[in-house]
Design a protein around this motif. Structure first.
Motif, short mmCIF file in Angstrom:
data_model
loop_
_atom_site.label_atom_id
_atom_site.label_comp_id
_atom_site.label_asym_id
_atom_site.label_seq_id
_atom_site.Cartn_x
_atom_site.Cartn_y
_atom_site.Cartn_z
N ALA A 1 6.23 4.63 -14.08
CA ALA A 1 5.33 4.67 -12.92
C ALA A 1 4.01 3.95 -13.23
O ALA A 1 3.47 3.23 -12.38
CB ALA A 1 5.06 6.12 -12.51
N MET A 2 3.51 4.13 -14.44
CA MET A 2 2.27 3.44 -14.83
C MET A 2 2.46 1.92 -14.80
O MET A 2 1.60 1.18 -14.31
CB MET A 2 1.84 3.88 -16.23
N LYS A 3 3.59 1.45 -15.32
CA LYS A 3 3.85 0.01 -15.33
C LYS A 3 3.97 -0.55 -13.91
O LYS A 3 3.48 -1.64 -13.62
CB LYS A 3 5.13 -0.27 -16.11
N LEU A 4 4.62 0.21 -13.04
CA LEU A 4 4.76 -0.25 -11.65
C LEU A 4 3.39 -0.35 -10.97
O LEU A 4 3.12 -1.33 -10.26
CB LEU A 4 5.66 0.71 -10.87
N ARG B 1 0.83 -1.21 0.00
CA ARG B 1 0.00 0.00 0.00
C ARG B 1 0.86 1.26 0.00
O ARG B 1 0.56 2.23 -0.70
CB ARG B 1 -0.92 -0.01 1.22
N ASP B 2 1.97 1.22 0.76
CA ASP B 2 2.89 2.37 0.74
C ASP B 2 3.51 2.55 -0.64
O ASP B 2 3.69 3.67 -1.11
CB ASP B 2 4.00 2.17 1.78
N ALA B 3 3.85 1.43 -1.28
CA ALA B 3 4.43 1.49 -2.62
C ALA B 3 3.42 2.09 -3.61
O ALA B 3 3.78 2.94 -4.44
CB ALA B 3 4.85 0.10 -3.08
N ASP B 4 2.17 1.66 -3.51
CA ASP B 4 1.14 2.20 -4.40
C ASP B 4 0.97 3.70 -4.21
O ASP B 4 0.89 4.47 -5.18
CB ASP B 4 -0.21 1.51 -4.14
N GLY B 5 0.92 4.13 -2.95
CA GLY B 5 0.73 5.55 -2.68
C GLY B 5 1.90 6.38 -3.17
O GLY B 5 1.71 7.44 -3.78
N MET B 6 3.12 5.90 -2.92
CA MET B 6 4.31 6.62 -3.36
C MET B 6 4.35 6.73 -4.88
O MET B 6 4.60 7.81 -5.44
CB MET B 6 5.56 5.90 -2.86
N THR B 7 4.08 5.63 -5.57
CA THR B 7 4.17 5.64 -7.03
C THR B 7 3.05 6.48 -7.64
O THR B 7 3.25 7.16 -8.65
CB THR B 7 4.13 4.19 -7.56
N ALA B 8 1.88 6.45 -7.02
CA ALA B 8 0.78 7.29 -7.50
C ALA B 8 1.11 8.77 -7.35
O ALA B 8 0.79 9.59 -8.23
CB ALA B 8 -0.51 6.96 -6.76
N ARG B 9 1.74 9.14 -6.24
CA ARG B 9 2.14 10.54 -6.05
C ARG B 9 3.19 10.95 -7.09
O ARG B 9 3.15 12.07 -7.60
CB ARG B 9 2.67 10.75 -4.62
N TYR B 10 4.12 10.04 -7.37
CA TYR B 10 5.12 10.34 -8.39
C TYR B 10 4.44 10.55 -9.74
O TYR B 10 4.78 11.48 -10.49
CB TYR B 10 6.13 9.19 -8.48
N LEU B 11 3.46 9.71 -10.06
CA LEU B 11 2.76 9.82 -11.34
C LEU B 11 1.97 11.12 -11.43
O LEU B 11 1.86 11.73 -12.51
CB LEU B 11 1.83 8.62 -11.53
N PHE B 12 1.44 11.60 -10.30
CA PHE B 12 0.73 12.89 -10.32
C PHE B 12 1.68 14.01 -10.70
O PHE B 12 1.34 14.90 -11.47
CB PHE B 12 0.11 13.16 -8.94
N GLN B 13 2.89 13.99 -10.13
CA GLN B 13 3.87 15.03 -10.44
C GLN B 13 4.46 14.85 -11.84
O GLN B 13 4.87 15.83 -12.47
CB GLN B 13 5.01 15.00 -9.41
N ASN B 14 4.51 13.61 -12.32
CA ASN B 14 5.14 13.29 -13.60
C ASN B 14 4.19 12.42 -14.42
O ASN B 14 4.42 11.22 -14.60
CB ASN B 14 6.47 12.55 -13.36
N PRO B 15 3.10 12.99 -14.93
CA PRO B 15 2.03 12.19 -15.54
C PRO B 15 2.43 11.46 -16.82
O PRO B 15 1.69 10.59 -17.28
CB PRO B 15 0.93 13.22 -15.82
N GLY B 16 3.57 11.79 -17.38
CA GLY B 16 4.02 11.08 -18.58
C GLY B 16 4.91 9.90 -18.27
O GLY B 16 5.43 9.25 -19.20
N SER B 17 5.10 9.56 -17.02
CA SER B 17 6.03 8.49 -16.63
C SER B 17 5.43 7.12 -16.92
O SER B 17 4.60 6.60 -16.16
CB SER B 17 6.41 8.59 -15.15
N VAL B 18 5.87 6.51 -18.02
CA VAL B 18 5.42 5.17 -18.36
C VAL B 18 5.88 4.17 -17.30
O VAL B 18 5.16 3.23 -16.97
CB VAL B 18 5.95 4.78 -19.76
#
Length: 520
Positions: free
Chosen positions: A490-493, A471-488
């Motif tokens: 982050a989407m794959k993770l 759950r912590d990994a999901d939250g962290m990666t989702a926050r990264y994707l919000f700041q960097n919405p083009g990050s493929v």
């Protein structure tokens, strides 16, 4: 010829009289204005003429050197900056320009010494602190660079270069969205600043705000019609829209300006591949792979182009060693397996194809060291605090399962470079390979606090999931994707994590997004 024309225009007014302080101040003021607008010749020609007419060279040495540096004539700039002294009231700028010259030529220690001299004369010069921040970043002292940039902004909140650099560092530290206000603040002060426009446009493009990016690019071309970065960004936009020929024609207009830019090399390769010019694509991807030997994406693109070309022998010669690694991607495994099939050796293909068909998380494993451990040890002992020597040696130690020694070597590098994100990553990697997930997370977290990039994200995601903190990994990666919405990445993770957690609907939705980006 250009300088002669400039001279004819610029010297129409009366020349300064040697020793006349008001006239000298006026001359320096006009030169400074020319330099600030990026016109080195307009600054240089009148200054040289004034020296010929009796103005002491030491009184304008700093500005002539700065003008020559702006024009790209480093040899002549060095001659002016070193063949005499600086007048006392110009010494701060003179030593600062000396530092910028050394930095441009990669002489980081001499650049630091010059900036130290400049600080003796102008300790509260925001521009000097910007240069110090650039030096620190170039030397891997990323945390110290952030501190210097912050200090520059505090000294002069309206300094455009300080705002630009702070935005660039925030982009690395927190993400794309967080950087926008810094660039926008700078553009409110200097709406035609080429460097700021370029950084703003690039950030908007990475955020997926393509209309806004295109508007900024057009503004940049109005200001600077031959600006290579504006053309490159428009080529990227055309490529993303599937307009291959348009993208190629735009990129051609950059000439040789982007010849050594890795992202431009990659884009050229992709466009030639799409256009069916696979031989050219191979040349671009091969060059990129040689420039960045640890760039796995570049290796994958090169292997794919060789496969399309039917050069199966070269695929095996270059990439079978990669496919043997435990971390090899299913795509690379399949390419190598199919290459053996097309060579008429299905028995050699079978192990690779079987591994390619497996699902699940690939294990942590070190990249190959590329040399015997003894050789790597000699290089390391010559300069134990330089990453170029440390990283291969650590890999070699890990290959020999000498995890304790690898950790000691990596820790020494980190302690010598506490402001370098990559040094913390290296210690975290060694800890992960040794099974110390908790320790690795702490090192990765420190790396992220300095520079939060995709390599940091991938490691943090893997470490948190290995520690049972999905759950912590999901939250962290989702926050990264919000700041960097083009990050493929982050989407794959997220897609892989959600699928493992049984969140099928969420995973399927993310898979559709990835498929829309050609990442199915």
């Amino acid at each position: 010829m250009a300088r002669l024309v400039a001279a004819a225009v610029l010297l129409a007014a009366a020349l300064p009289v040697a020793g006349s302080a008001p006239v000298l101040d006026g001359l320096r003021g006009k030169a400074r204005a020319a330099l600030d607008r990026g016109d080195g010749i307009a600054a240089e020609v009148p200054l040289r003429e004034a020296v010929r007419n009796g103005t002491p060279a030491d009184a304008v040495r700093d500005l002539v050197g700065e003008a020559l540096l702006l024009e790209g004539d480093r040899t002549e700039a060095r001659r002016w900056l070193t063949e005499g002294a600086f007048a006392p009231d110009t010494a701060g700028n003179g030593w600062r320009v000396r530092g910028r010259l050394e930095l441009a030529e990669g002489n980081l220690q001499r650049a630091a010494q010059a900036f130290d001299q400049a600080l003796r004369f102008t300790p509260d010069d925001a521009g000097l602190w910007v240069d110090i921040a650039r030096l620190r970043f170039s030397g891997g002292e990323q945390a110290q660079a952030i501190g210097a940039a912050d200090h520059a902004v505090r000294l002069d909140p309206n300094n455009v270069r300080a705002l630009e650099l702070r935005g660039m560092l925030v982009r690395e530290q927190y993400g794309l969205r967080a950087a926008l206000p810094w660039f926008e603040a700078g553009l409110r002060i200097a709406p035609n600043d080429k460097a700021l426009l370029g950084e703003y446009a690039a950030t908007l493009g990475d955020l997926g705000q393509y209309r806004a990016m295109l508007a900024v690019c057009r503004k940049l071309i109005e200001v600077d019609p031959k600006n290579a970065r504006a053309l490159y960004l428009q080529a990227v936009l055309a490529a993303r829209a599937g307009k291959t020929e348009l993208a190629r024609s735009i990129l051609l207009r950059t000439g040789t300006a982007l010849r050594d830019m890795p992202a431009a090399i990659q884009l050229n390769g992709i466009l030639e591949y799409r256009a069916g010019n696979v031989n050219l694509a191979v040349e671009y991807f091969d060059r990129l792979s040689r420039m960045q030997p640890d760039n796995l994406e570049a290796q994958k693109m090169l292997a794919r182009a060789l496969d399309r070309l039917g050069d199966y022998r070269q695929i095996l010669d270059r990439f079978e060693i990669v496919a043997r690694q435990p971390w090899a991607s299913p795509y690379m495994l399949a390419l190598v397996g199919h290459a053996w099939e097309r060579q008429g050796k299905p028995q050699r293909a079978a192990p690779y194809l079987a591994r390619a068909a497996q699902h699940g998380v690939r294990p942590f494993a070190p990249l190959p060291s590329g040399a015997p451990l003894g050789v790597l040890g000699v290089r390391y002992n010559e300069a134990p605090n330089f990453a170029t020597n440390v990283l291969p040696y650590v890999r070699g130690l890990l290959e020999m399962r000498l995890n304790g020694e690898a950790l000691a070597v990596a820790t020494r590098l980190r302690d010598a470079n506490p402001g370098a994100s990559e040094a913390h990553l290296l210690v975290g990697d060694v800890r992960m390979l040794a099974g110390d997930t908790t320790g690795a997370i702490a090192d990765y977290d420190r790396a992220a606090s300095i520079r939060y990039t995709e390599p940091v994200l991938v490691r943090m995601d893997a470490a948190l999931r290995a520690a049972g903190r999905a759950r912590d990994a999901d939250g962290m990666t989702a926050r990264y994707l919000f700041q960097n919405p083009g990050s493929v990445q982050a989407m794959k993770l997220l897609e892989a994590g959600w699928r493992r957690e049984g969140r099928g609907a969420d995973a399927d939705a993310m898979a559709q997004v990835l498929a829309g980006r050609g990442q199915g």
